[in-house]
Design an enzyme around this catalytic site. Sequence first.
Site: not given
Length: 353
Positions: A37, A41, A50, A86, A161
């Site tokens: 990551r 962010r 973004r 992703d 998921y």
Amino acid sequence: MTLNASHPMMDGRTSDSALITAYRGGKPDRRPVWFMRQAGRSLPEYRELRQGIAMLDSCLNPELAAEITLQPVRRHDVDAGIFFSDIVIPLKLAGVDVDIVPGVGPVLGSPVRTAADVANLPTLTDEALEPIREAVRLTVNELGKKPLIGFAGAPFTLAAYMVEGKPSRDHLGPRTMMHADPETWRALTDWAADASGKFLRAQLEAGASAGQLFDSWAGSLGLEDYRRHVAPASSRALDHVRDLGVPLVHFGTGTSELLVAMRDVGVDVIGVDYRLPLDEANRRLGGKTPLQGNIDPALLSAPWEVLEQHVREVLAAGAAAPGHVVNLGHGVPPETDPEVLTRVVKLIHSVDL
């Protein structure tokens, strides 16, 4: 099949890089480091880029995905880029109704819970993966001698998921299905394995120099369940790329008791989360497997002297392994100060091998 002659691993750009050398158990010219990551962010330039763009849309815009992948490499001088995407992108490209809901995570329009649900899943075509290939090509052209790591979600995590229809804390749905309806479970994880395998292959063929399989939720499993109901699908996913000859890495969270079984699906490197010291991981793996990890992300916000001591301890523990690529024991927290990551990279590069 092998990679084409202009691939970075074939034309000499990345084959002798610090990352690839360590992945192969050799002695690099400097201790390689990258962060899970690292693209995302924690970077103000990422948040600015973004703004107003949905997560999956940003993943499927080749120019945007390439720029986001490159941002932390420029800023931190890490030894590799990790492709910005992703794990549910293969589902999206196949035509499955999935979105990433801010503050929640991946959410499916309809969970996949019956044999009929699995039979109705669409097939991921080679043509659908073209935006991924283009993003990788753009990224690799800018990275030069630094390798790009491709990645995919492991079949268990994808299937978890799909069965739950959203993130779950205990993954009861998939854990029940593998025992209550093993045939449907096998069909679902085979589908997920093929989707992830094709996704990873597209990245590697287009220019990525290594591949990592992320099994985020495998830590919810006992060893026997993992071996019987999960490992075969993970091996199937990797079967899609074994012929390419690039280093393959396997990482999961909470998987200290599964490390040998995760290695035995057929990978070159094992990623270790922050819960297990690297020297103990090396002992469990028989001293034969290069390791990746495992700075505790929680310490990134600790006083520098505390973090520095911890990083040095990780380096010392990792020295026992045949190869060591420094990383976090999980992803970069969004609130991390980017200056701290840059300082950690400088520290790691300054410590003699």
